[in-house]
Design a protein around this motif. Structure first.
Motif, PDB file in Angstrom:
ATOM      1  N   SER B 392       0.845  -1.200   0.000  1.00 18.99           N
ATOM      2  CA  SER B 392       0.000   0.000   0.000  1.00 18.99           C
ATOM      3  C   SER B 392       0.881   1.250   0.000  1.00 18.99           C
ATOM      4  CB  SER B 392      -0.904  -0.023   1.232  1.00 18.99           C
ATOM      5  OG  SER B 392      -0.137   0.142   2.395  1.00 18.99           O
ATOM      6  N   PRO B 393       0.293   2.404  -0.342  1.00 18.88           N
ATOM      7  CA  PRO B 393       1.108   3.621  -0.446  1.00 18.88           C
ATOM      8  C   PRO B 393       1.833   3.937   0.864  1.00 18.88           C
ATOM      9  CG  PRO B 393      -1.092   4.010  -1.292  1.00 18.88           C
ATOM     10  CD  PRO B 393      -1.102   2.641  -0.708  1.00 18.88           C
ATOM     11  N   GLY B 394       3.071   4.375   0.710  1.00 16.08           N
ATOM     12  CA  GLY B 394       3.822   4.683   1.911  1.00 16.08           C
ATOM     13  C   GLY B 394       5.090   5.428   1.587  1.00 16.08           C
ATOM     14  N   GLN B 395       5.803   5.735   2.632  1.00 18.69           N
ATOM     15  CA  GLN B 395       7.085   6.424   2.474  1.00 18.69           C
ATOM     16  C   GLN B 395       8.179   5.534   3.004  1.00 18.69           C
ATOM     17  OE1 GLN B 395       5.718   9.471   4.806  1.00 18.69           O
ATOM     18  NE2 GLN B 395       5.291  10.900   3.156  1.00 18.69           N
ATOM     19  N   GLY B 396       9.352   5.739   2.514  1.00 22.75           N
ATOM     20  CA  GLY B 396      10.465   4.913   2.970  1.00 22.75           C
ATOM     21  C   GLY B 396      10.581   3.694   2.083  1.00 22.75           C
ATOM     22  N   HIS B 397      11.117   2.660   2.622  1.00 20.80           N
ATOM     23  CA  HIS B 397      11.252   1.461   1.806  1.00 20.80           C
ATOM     24  C   HIS B 397      11.013   0.229   2.656  1.00 20.80           C
ATOM     25  CE1 HIS B 397      15.270   2.239   3.472  1.00 20.80           C
ATOM     26  NE2 HIS B 397      15.268   0.938   3.680  1.00 20.80           N
ATOM     27  N   VAL B 398      10.661  -0.844   1.963  1.00 21.96           N
ATOM     28  CA  VAL B 398      10.470  -2.140   2.600  1.00 21.96           C
ATOM     29  C   VAL B 398      11.620  -3.025   2.139  1.00 21.96           C
ATOM     30  CG1 VAL B 398       9.026  -4.183   2.658  1.00 21.96           C
ATOM     31  CG2 VAL B 398       7.976  -1.940   2.748  1.00 21.96           C
ATOM     32  N   GLN B 399      12.191  -3.739   3.088  1.00 24.67           N
ATOM     33  CA  GLN B 399      13.298  -4.633   2.740  1.00 24.67           C
ATOM     34  C   GLN B 399      12.735  -6.018   2.506  1.00 24.67           C
ATOM     35  OE1 GLN B 399      16.408  -5.378   5.554  1.00 24.67           O
ATOM     36  NE2 GLN B 399      17.448  -3.564   4.793  1.00 24.67           N
ATOM     37  N   VAL B 400      13.114  -6.614   1.418  1.00 25.21           N
ATOM     38  CA  VAL B 400      12.594  -7.930   1.061  1.00 25.21           C
ATOM     39  C   VAL B 400      13.773  -8.878   0.907  1.00 25.21           C
ATOM     40  CG1 VAL B 400      11.396  -9.236  -0.707  1.00 25.21           C
ATOM     41  CG2 VAL B 400      10.586  -6.977  -0.077  1.00 25.21           C
ATOM     42  N   GLN B 401      13.643 -10.035   1.555  1.00 27.36           N
ATOM     43  CA  GLN B 401      14.656 -11.083   1.358  1.00 27.36           C
ATOM     44  C   GLN B 401      13.915 -12.319   0.916  1.00 27.36           C
ATOM     45  OE1 GLN B 401      16.326 -10.494   5.350  1.00 27.36           O
ATOM     46  NE2 GLN B 401      18.285 -10.974   4.421  1.00 27.36           N
ATOM     47  N   GLY B 402      14.461 -12.987  -0.010  1.00 29.43           N
ATOM     48  CA  GLY B 402      13.834 -14.223  -0.473  1.00 29.43           C
ATOM     49  C   GLY B 402      14.447 -15.415   0.219  1.00 29.43           C
ATOM     50  N   MET B 403      13.620 -16.426   0.452  1.00 31.52           N
ATOM     51  CA  MET B 403      14.113 -17.649   1.081  1.00 31.52           C
ATOM     52  C   MET B 403      14.188 -18.722   0.018  1.00 31.52           C
ATOM     53  SD  MET B 403      12.655 -18.780   4.685  1.00 31.52           S
ATOM     54  CE  MET B 403      13.090 -20.345   5.293  1.00 31.52           C
ATOM     55  N   LEU B 404      15.358 -19.306  -0.100  1.00 30.97           N
ATOM     56  CA  LEU B 404      15.563 -20.280  -1.166  1.00 30.97           C
ATOM     57  C   LEU B 404      15.210 -21.676  -0.644  1.00 30.97           C
ATOM     58  CD1 LEU B 404      18.953 -18.812  -2.318  1.00 30.97           C
ATOM     59  CD2 LEU B 404      16.683 -18.312  -3.211  1.00 30.97           C
ATOM     60  N   ASP B 405      15.363 -22.626  -1.503  1.00 29.54           N
ATOM     61  CA  ASP B 405      14.997 -23.992  -1.139  1.00 29.54           C
ATOM     62  C   ASP B 405      15.753 -24.508   0.057  1.00 29.54           C
ATOM     63  OD1 ASP B 405      14.264 -24.932  -4.474  1.00 29.54           O
ATOM     64  OD2 ASP B 405      12.956 -25.090  -2.718  1.00 29.54           O
ATOM     65  N   ASP B 406      17.023 -24.091   0.201  1.00 30.11           N
ATOM     66  CA  ASP B 406      17.799 -24.639   1.305  1.00 30.11           C
ATOM     67  C   ASP B 406      17.585 -23.841   2.591  1.00 30.11           C
ATOM     68  OD1 ASP B 406      20.940 -23.109   0.249  1.00 30.11           O
ATOM     69  OD2 ASP B 406      18.915 -22.331   0.573  1.00 30.11           O
ATOM     70  N   GLY B 407      16.673 -22.906   2.528  1.00 33.27           N
ATOM     71  CA  GLY B 407      16.379 -22.163   3.755  1.00 33.27           C
ATOM     72  C   GLY B 407      17.174 -20.891   3.920  1.00 33.27           C
ATOM     73  N   THR B 408      18.173 -20.659   3.076  1.00 36.01           N
ATOM     74  CA  THR B 408      18.956 -19.439   3.274  1.00 36.01           C
ATOM     75  C   THR B 408      18.218 -18.250   2.685  1.00 36.01           C
ATOM     76  OG1 THR B 408      20.089 -19.883   1.213  1.00 36.01           O
ATOM     77  CG2 THR B 408      21.165 -20.610   3.249  1.00 36.01           C
ATOM     78  N   LEU B 409      18.596 -17.126   3.144  1.00 37.33           N
ATOM     79  CA  LEU B 409      17.965 -15.885   2.688  1.00 37.33           C
ATOM     80  C   LEU B 409      18.867 -15.209   1.672  1.00 37.33           C
ATOM     81  CD1 LEU B 409      16.706 -14.349   6.049  1.00 37.33           C
ATOM     82  CD2 LEU B 409      15.388 -15.562   4.348  1.00 37.33           C
ATOM     83  N   THR B 410      18.240 -14.613   0.683  1.00 36.04           N
ATOM     84  CA  THR B 410      19.027 -13.838  -0.281  1.00 36.04           C
ATOM     85  C   THR B 410      19.393 -12.503   0.339  1.00 36.04           C
ATOM     86  OG1 THR B 410      17.057 -12.806  -1.184  1.00 36.04           O
ATOM     87  CG2 THR B 410      17.764 -14.884  -2.169  1.00 36.04           C
ATOM     88  N   ASP B 411      20.170 -11.762  -0.411  1.00 32.45           N
ATOM     89  CA  ASP B 411      20.548 -10.429   0.093  1.00 32.45           C
ATOM     90  C   ASP B 411      19.318  -9.540   0.143  1.00 32.45           C
ATOM     91  OD1 ASP B 411      23.618 -10.556  -1.743  1.00 32.45           O
ATOM     92  OD2 ASP B 411      23.201 -10.986   0.379  1.00 32.45           O
ATOM     93  N   PRO B 412      19.285  -8.671   1.112  1.00 31.60           N
ATOM     94  CA  PRO B 412      18.074  -7.839   1.214  1.00 31.60           C
ATOM     95  C   PRO B 412      17.971  -6.871   0.046  1.00 31.60           C
ATOM     96  CG  PRO B 412      19.538  -7.483   3.096  1.00 31.60           C
ATOM     97  CD  PRO B 412      20.218  -8.433   2.175  1.00 31.60           C
ATOM     98  N   GLN B 413      16.744  -6.694  -0.381  1.00 32.27           N
ATOM     99  CA  GLN B 413      16.475  -5.776  -1.460  1.00 32.27           C
ATOM    100  C   GLN B 413      15.564  -4.692  -0.918  1.00 32.27           C
ATOM    101  OE1 GLN B 413      14.353  -6.933  -4.977  1.00 32.27           O
ATOM    102  NE2 GLN B 413      16.231  -7.704  -5.881  1.00 32.27           N
ATOM    103  N   SER B 414      15.878  -3.451  -1.237  1.00 32.80           N
ATOM    104  CA  SER B 414      15.038  -2.352  -0.764  1.00 32.80           C
ATOM    105  C   SER B 414      14.012  -2.025  -1.812  1.00 32.80           C
ATOM    106  CB  SER B 414      15.898  -1.114  -0.545  1.00 32.80           C
ATOM    107  OG  SER B 414      16.163  -0.918   0.770  1.00 32.80           O
ATOM    108  N   ILE B 415      12.783  -2.047  -1.443  1.00 37.37           N
ATOM    109  CA  ILE B 415      11.724  -1.669  -2.374  1.00 37.37           C
ATOM    110  C   ILE B 415      11.247  -0.292  -1.938  1.00 37.37           C
ATOM    111  CG2 ILE B 415       9.541  -2.371  -3.382  1.00 37.37           C
ATOM    112  CD1 ILE B 415      11.709  -4.467  -3.608  1.00 37.37           C
ATOM    113  N   ASP B 416      11.465   0.697  -2.775  1.00 35.77           N
ATOM    114  CA  ASP B 416      10.991   2.041  -2.431  1.00 35.77           C
ATOM    115  C   ASP B 416       9.495   2.088  -2.600  1.00 35.77           C
ATOM    116  OD1 ASP B 416      13.911   3.372  -3.903  1.00 35.77           O
ATOM    117  OD2 ASP B 416      13.382   3.279  -1.775  1.00 35.77           O
ATOM    118  N   LEU B 417       8.862   2.745  -1.651  1.00 29.78           N
ATOM    119  CA  LEU B 417       7.409   2.775  -1.671  1.00 29.78           C
ATOM    120  C   LEU B 417       6.922   3.976  -2.441  1.00 29.78           C
ATOM    121  CD1 LEU B 417       6.847   1.848   2.022  1.00 29.78           C
ATOM    122  CD2 LEU B 417       6.395   0.428   0.043  1.00 29.78           C
TER     123      LEU B 417
END
Lengths: 1033, 485
Positions: B392-417
């Motif tokens: 939803s509309p907002g200010q700042g950014h949301v950090q998204v990390q993906g979880m792969l099959d082995d359970g590890t997390l990818t590098d965080p990605q900043s999604i600007d809102l």
């Protein structure tokens, strides 16, 4: 046979010795004059003049014996062996001053010669007296070694007496030689009268004290106590009767008592030695020579009668002295008026007194506003809190620094609580009855004091009644009555009295009035703390303007009685912005409402409903907002006309305008300054201080205006005598031109009654009003635990508009005692232009965590977190809906059941309350408490005693040795102490032992100021004059 | 002073006038009494328990503690569970121990704590309990996602559900009593003691009837057909309060229009009633919004919609909801829209989106209201269809990390809102390898048109459409609002 006589003079001053020699040379040319000042008896004995003389003649530098005096004395002393000393009659300007003196059994000097006796031989027969005065005493030189020299620490009044006592103690006699006469100066004569009462000078009290001490043998200790108590009693008596000078003398004598004891010690030792030599153990040998107390009383009466009258009494003959006339020429009407007011003013019916109507209005107002106070149980609600407390709790709170609310705090009691305690004393300690009586009687008392206070500024009775009506109609007062703001009510009762006493202090210079003002200002500061600044400012202005140091009394009672709170104010200045009593989130009033005296905006929905009920159709609340100006319009117009009225006295006008404008600015600032926090609001400072000044100023202005509208003022004006005809004409025209103004004043009166009505209706419809209720804050089970040994707390959860409101309730929460201006102010911090709530402390975080864990489902076992807080019960308020379900799901709670205050759960833990013993493995048990002593059984090493109380300054000790704290540097909110393995009885103290002592000392000093403030008793003018005379002599 | 009288008079008239004018009328100063926000408390860590309801119940199976499930081979019910690494109080990062078991029955598997774990897309045939075990200081960031996919027959469509956590009271804005709709309320008791539940239905005409009381044994799931309780009501909301324990609840809805399947859906309770609700992810045909009013007074509700480029017009901008009732409004076809619902009273909202399938079939998905993004939340991704994450509309950014099959997390990605519109993110853009779950961190984001930023994942396949919401932040991460008195 010429006997060798040496004159002994003790003056220490060569000039006077030479003067004496010169004066005596014509009659006694060969007699050496010796000054014994400063020498010991042995040295004196070695002096050639003394060693070779047979008799010693003690003279003072101003004595002038008659030519045959010495011969008469020598004849008298040679008559019998038993006579050891003789003395002449002392004469001053032809009248006998002293012919043998005595004392009463208690040691007060008695001189049987009244003042002004002409020598007609009436004293010639009474020659055996207890003693003689020292001037003119002739004594054999051999006695000097036996009894020593006359004492110099006793004054002229007692030195001769004491010397004669020594001789009498040795079995010798001291006689008057009536045919010997000696002239002494008037100054010396003045000192040789009987002991006057009341005392005329400080030295008189001291010498009397020394004389009595010098005679004390075995009974020194009892005499010491008697003298000390006597002085203390006279000090208090002097303060009570407003005789400050003698009280000061007695205080000086009291302080000097130990010094006097040591000064007269040599005399006592000598006395004891003589008694041993003579094998005597009592004063029976002189008892017959003592004077009766009645004789002394007669002498004193004749003395005081003469000293008052500086001129001899004369029969008034209508001579040139106008003051002596019986009927002075002047304002006949005034004289007759002041003589018999009852006959002149005609018709003293109660119905013609405006105070009757004002009191009637006050009674009706009290009934309409406070009818809800009648009922069983106790009062609760509003800004008052529950009055369900006992007198012992008040005293505990005043004498200790521990406030048992929430997690506990160490703050001093507010002066508000002291005033409540003192007022409860009048009702035998029943706080509830006192509060009810105060709320019911407040309008009546405020009306009466306002009437009295207005009398210091206004003369006409109807205008005074008008001022009193306006005073009780003030919206701040009616709001305080319904909300239970006792502070404002106390200010409303005391402020006019303070005006009255302050004026009296300024005009008559009376210390009692200044002290009275100070006490009233203390009560006012207790009610509205911000007025302390006004007090301090006023005192500073008065002192700088040079109106007298007595104005320090304005501040003294506040300092004496409220010094712990003042100390807290210095460290936390925001305290002044808060109000004592419960925290209520009142909406801030816009400034235009403040300008007309309203502390909060009123909602007129009741009027809308009333109007629509009456069938007049829907009137929107917006139009009803106009009621404020409509009601206030007559007052605004009257104020405007008063301002432009040219004949108003300028100083009064300035006072009125200054008070009003100052109060308005203060109120406007207060309304914009956040002072304390509530759970949902950041609350502005309640503008009571500003509005008090606004009310004072505006009512003064309106009354002055009303005063001017009714024509010529009665004869108290200063120019009454000069141009009576002119002012009468002016007055007549004024009266006719001002008739519409009378109508305006009448409209203002009606508007005031309208204001009272609005206040009364607001009281009836306000949700925050004080009511009588029998319900307690917490269910009885939890309340018992809170008041019991373990002092367990209750966590109360309420659902307010979907949000969870958590309150930790300890024994004092919600009661009248459970508030503190200091803790309320500590929650807000920052500079005045950016005040913000401060972050909560770790104990409050724990409470919030407990509450959120309880209100969330599935949060694990809560027993430990609740145990850390000392919580034994969890209470969920009524109408909590889903909150009850969430709490019931929580682990660690056992349901108790529904109670009148809501659903109750008990925390399932094996220990209870806030005094816990933790051992090294984490097991917790309750410490067995008895009062403030915990009994710790023997156990393992490494146990700690945890007191779940956030108040700092808690100490625990075993057998006097304080217990160490396990982590002294760490900032834990609860107090922890290491316990020895052997256990023992631990004394827990919540404040330092010096604090109650300091508070009680303050109370004693406060009681002293109350005594000083009592306005009865002599003003002290007479004693001041004669005291000065005494000091010159 | 010479002119003292004039000065005094002037002061008396001028100063109050100027003061009143300045502070009340010309520039009214902020008064001192202001509302303040509640204290925000972070609770100690606690286990995360979610219940996945299992295969759909078809009509014909009445409520009963041991319902038989219809095995339609064309309907597959699958469960994905994931436990993501999260920072602990002592600074370490680890994932919590994850256990999946039958409700009231045996354990399927128990994965110890490690550096992340994602299960496969396992078929399930009964109600499953997914438990993440938290340790002191280390929260359990776990979730379970149930996917029901039907490719033929009456149950054609897609229904995805982030398995619901148990609570003592909740409200589900879903279900219908209209003909053709088979709505069932599934209540599961994961505890050890039987509980009493009170079920109240809110319909467009107010509360339907007295609440139904029923008891659910420990470890059992009961189904309550809503059609029987509120027959004829087009739109429903279900209010459940539990006495003596906690329940996990979900509403299963299947719609048949004659012989044409109109979709399947699983819905669970969302964020609680509040004066402002935000729904995002309205991306489909025939979008509807349904507002439930739990208070007894009438509620006036205003609606505002924000598309990907800014505010858009919608057919309805306000609604009136009766006390203790629901109201529904049609919003037409929308694309990546966020909806802000505001009212003077506390209301709870939900939305529905639809998709057309082959041969007249259709599917719909429900969007529950969500809490604003917390510091860390996990969203398991369905292994079917195409997903798009709507913010939803907002200010700042949301950090998204993906979880792969082995359970590890990818590098965080900043999604600007986007401050005025919805931000859309394709989860497959997070990493080249297949992403099985997303860890969303919303501490740097704040809402611009409403309070907080909300996220919803919209999944669409050939035949179906559904939504997935992030699992609520675990205890020890989220803040709770408490007022301290």
């Amino acid at each position: 046979m010429s006997q060798a006589v040496t004159i002994v003079v003790v003056s220490g001053d060569d000039a006077s010795k030479v003067e004496l020699e010169t004066a005596l040379r014509p009659h006694y040319p060969e007699i050496p004059v010796v000054d014994l000042g400063g020498r010991t008896v042995r040295e004196a004995g070695e002096m050639p003049e003394i060693a070779e003389s047979d008799f010693l003649w003690f003279l003072t530098p101003d004595s002038r014996p008659e030519p045959d005096c010495l011969d008469e004395l020598l004849d008298a002393i040679g008559e019998t062996e038993s006579i050891a000393a003789v003395g002449p009659k002392l004469i001053c300007s032809g009248r006998i001053v002293s012919a043998g003196v005595s004392t009463t059994a208690a040691g007060e000097r008695f001189n049987p010669v009244g003042s002004g006796e002409i020598d007609q031989g009436q004293r010639d027969s009474q020659i055996e007296t207890l003693g003689l005065d020292l001037p003119g005493l002739l004594m054999a030189t051999t006695e000097l070694e036996r009894i020593g020299a006359p004492s110099r620490v006793l004054g002229p009044a007692y030195s001769g007496l004491e010397y004669s006592r020594r001789l009498r103690d040795l079995g010798a006699r001291v006689l008057l030689a009536p045919r010997g006469r000696m002239e002494i100066s008037a100054a010396s004569a003045a000192r040789l009268g009987s002991s006057p009462h009341p005392p005329r000078s400080k030295s008189q009290i001291r010498t009397e004290q020394r004389y009595r001490l010098s005679l004390a043998g075995q009974g020194l200790v009892s005499l010491f106590c008697l003298l000390a108590l006597g002085h203390l009693g006279r000090v208090i008596g002097g303060l009570l009767s407003n005789n400050f000078r003698p009280a000061g003398w007695h205080l000086g004598a009291l302080i000097g008592l130990p010094a006097d004891v040591s000064t007269t010690a040599p005399l006592r030792r000598a006395n004891a030695r003589r008694n041993r030599v003579a094998r005597r153990s009592n004063t029976g040998h002189v008892a017959a020579l003592y004077a009766d107390d009645e004789e002394l009383a007669v002498q004193r009466r004749t003395m005081s009668g003469e000293s008052d009258d500086s001129r001899p009494a004369e029969v008034p003959t209508g001579g040139p002295d106008a003051d002596a006339e019986l009927n002075p020429v002047g304002d006949t009407e005034e004289a007759i008026d002041s003589f018999s007011r009852l006959e002149i003013s005609g018709g003293s019916s109660l119905l013609r007194a405006p105070l009757t109507y004002v009191v009637l209005a006050a009674v009706v107002m009290s009934g309409v506003i406070s009818f809800r106070l009648f009922g069983p149980g106790h009062l609760d609600g509003g800004a008052l809190g529950s009055t369900d407390i006992g007198f012992g709790e008040i005293v505990d709170r005043l004498l200790g620094r521990h406030l048992d609310v929430s997690t506990g705090a160490a703050v001093p009691a507010d002066p508000y609580h002291l005033v409540l305690g003192v007022l409860s004393l009048l009702f035998f300690g029943h706080v509830d009855v006192m509060v009810r009586s105060l709320l019911l009687a407040a309008p009546i008392l405020a009306a009466i004091t306002a009437y009295a206070g207005a009398g210091s500024v206004l003369a006409r009775r109807w205008v005074r009644g008008f001022a009193a009506l306006l005073w009780i109609a003030s919206p701040l007062f009616t709001a305080a009555l319904s909300d239970g703001r006792l502070g404002v009510i106390l200010v409303w009762i005391c402020a006019p009295l303070a005006v009255l006493t302050l004026r009296r202090s300024l005009t008559t210079g009376s210390i009692a009035a200044a002290a009275g003002t100070g006490l009233l200002l203390f009560v006012i500061t207790a009610g509205i703390p911000l007025l302390l600044l006004v007090t301090v400012l006023g005192t500073a202005v008065l002192l700088v303007a040079g109106r007298g140091l007595r104005h320090l009394w304005l501040l003294a009672p506040t300092v004496f009685l409220g010094w712990p709170w003042l100390w807290a104010v210095v460290r936390e200045p925001g305290t002044l912005l808060t109000m004592p009593g419960q925290t209520t989130a009142t909406e801030s009033a816009p400034t235009y409402l403040l300008a007309v005296g309203f502390p909060a905006p009123l909602d007129m929905s009741w009027l809308t409903k009333l109007i629509s009920d009456l069938g007049f159709g829907g009137v929107s609340a917006g139009t009803l907002e106009l009621w404020a100006p409509v009601l206030m319009l007559p007052m605004l117009i009257l104020a405007f006309f008063t301002l432009i009225e040219a004949r108003l006295e300028l100083s009064r006008l300035t006072w009125a305008v200054g008070l009003y404008v100052g109060g308005l600015i203060l109120a406007a600032i207060q309304v914009h300054l956040p002072a304390e926090t509530g759970p949902f609001h950041l609350i502005a400072s309640y503008p009571a201080a500003g509005l008090t000044l606004v009310s004072l100023g505006s009512i003064l202005l309106l009354s002055l205006g009303a005063d001017r509208t009714v024509g010529r003022r009665p004869g108290r004006s200063r120019d009454a005598g000069s141009s009576s005809a002119k002012s009468a004409a002016k007055g007549a025209s004024a009266a006719s031109g001002r008739l519409p103004m009378r109508g305006l004043v009448g409209l203002v009166t009606v508007a005031a009654i309208g204001l009272i009505a609005i206040g009364a209706v607001r009281a009836a419809s306000s949700p925050e009003a004080v009511t009588a209720t029998s319900d307690g804050n917490v269910p009885a089970l939890a309340a018992d635990r809170a008041a019991g040994e373990t002092q367990a707390r209750t966590l109360r959860l309420d659902n307010v508009d979907g949000e969870v409101l958590a309150t930790l309730i300890a024994s004092a929460d919600g009661t009248v005692l459970g508030t503190s201006t200091v803790t309320s102010a500590e929650t807000v911090g920052g500079w005045p232009w950016q005040r913000r709530p401060l972050p909560i402390t770790s104990d409050r975080v724990l409470v919030a965590q407990a509450a959120s864990a309880l209100s969330a489902d599935d949060a694990g076992d809560l027993g430990s977190i609740l145990g850390e807080l000392g919580v034994d019960f969890v209470l969920v308020g009524p109408d909590a809906g889903s909150l009850t379900n969430s709490v019931s799901v929580s682990e660690g709670l056992l349901p108790v059941g529904p109670t009148s205050s809501g659903q109750l759960w008990r925390v399932d833990k094996p220990y209870s309350g806030r005094f816990l013993i933790r051992d090294a493995e984490g097991q917790v048990s309750t410490a067995a408490m008895k009062g403030t002593t915990a009994t710790v059984p023997a156990g393992q090493e490494g146990r700690t005693l945890t007191i779940a109380d956030a108040a700092h300054g808690i100490t625990a000790s075993i057998d006097g040795e304080p217990l160490p704290q396990p982590k002294p540097g760490e900032e834990a909110w609860a107090s922890e102490f290491d316990l020895p393995a052997a256990g023992g009885t631990v004394e827990i103290s919540l404040n330092s032992p010096l604090y109650p002592i300091g508070v009680i000392v303050g109370w004693v000093l406060g009681l002293l100021s109350l005594i000083v403030a009592i306005p009865f008793g002599r003003a002290g003018n007479v004693t001041r004059k004669t005291g000065r005379e005494e000091q010159q002599a | 002073m010479k002119h003292q009288r004039s000065i005094v008079t002037f002061t008396a008239i001028a100063v109050p006038g100027v003061l009143v004018a300045m502070t009340s009328f010309l520039t009214p100063l902020t008064p001192g009494t202001l509302d303040r926000s509640p204290e925000q408390v972070r609770m100690p860590t606690a286990d995360t328990r979610a219940v996945c309801p299992g295969p759909l119940l078809t009509a014909g199976e009445a409520e009963g503690t041991d319902a038989e499930f219809v095995d339609d081979s064309k309907v597959s019910t699958r469960l994905v569970s994931a436990s993501a690494p999260i920072g602990a109080a002592d600074g370490s990062t680890s994932s919590a121990r994850l256990q999946v078991a039958d409700l009231g029955g045996s354990i399927d598997f128990d994965n110890p704590s490690g550096q992340g774990f994602v299960s496969g897309d396992d078929n399930i045939d009964s109600t499953k309990l997914v438990t993440g075990f938290a340790r002191p200081g280390a929260p359990a960031l776990t979730t379970g996602l149930e996917t029901v996919e039907g490719s033929s027959g009456d149950l054609t469509g897609l229904a995805t559900l982030t398995c619901a956590q148990a609570s003592s009271s909740f409200r589900i804005v879903a279900g219908s009593g209209a003909t053709g709709s088979n709505s069932q309320l599934l209540l599961s008791n994961p505890g050890d003691v039987p509980v009493q539940a009170k079920v109240a239905l809110m319909t467009p005409g107010g509360e339907s009837a007295e609440p139904t009381e029923l008891s659910i044994k420990a470890g059992q799931q009961r189904a309550v057909p809503l059609g029987g309780l509120a027959g004829g009501a087009e739109a429903l909301a279900v209010d459940v309060t539990v006495d003596g324990g906690v329940l996990a609840g979900s509403v299963q809805e299947t719609i048949l229009d004659g012989l044409k399947p109109q979709g399947i859906d699983l819905a669970a309770g969302g964020a609680g009633a509040d004066r402002q609700q935000v729904l995002t992810g309205l991306s489909g045909k025939d979008a509807r919004v349904r507002v439930a009013n739990p208070s007894s007074d009438l509620a006036e509700v205003s609606l505002k919609a924000y598309g990907p480029d800014g505010e858009i017009d919608i057919p309805r901008s306000s609604m009136t909801v009766v006390g203790r009732g629901v109201a529904e409004a049609d919003l037409g076809d929308l694309d990546a829209t966020s909806l802000v619902i505001e009212s003077s009273q506390r209301v709870q909202a939900g939305a529905f989106i639809g998709k057309d399938g082959e041969k007249g079939a259709a599917d719909f998905g429900s969007i529950p209201s969500t809490d604003s993004l917390a510091e860390t939340q996990i969203l398991a991704l369905p292994r079917t269809g195409e997903s798009s994450l709507n913010l939803s509309p907002g200010q700042g950014h949301v950090q998204v990390q993906g979880m792969l099959d082995d359970g590890t997390l990818t590098d965080p990605q900043s999604i600007d809102l986007n401050p005025t519109g919805t931000t859309v993110l394709n989860p497959s853009d997070v990493s080249e390898e297949p992403v099985r779950a997303l860890v969303l961190k919303g501490s740097q984001a704040s809402g611009s048109q409403a309070d907080g930023v909300h996220a919803t994942l919209v999944v669409s396949t050939e035949d179906g459409i559904s939504t997935v919401v992030p699992a609520p932040a675990p205890a020890g991460v989220a803040y709770r609002d408490i007022r301290l008195g």
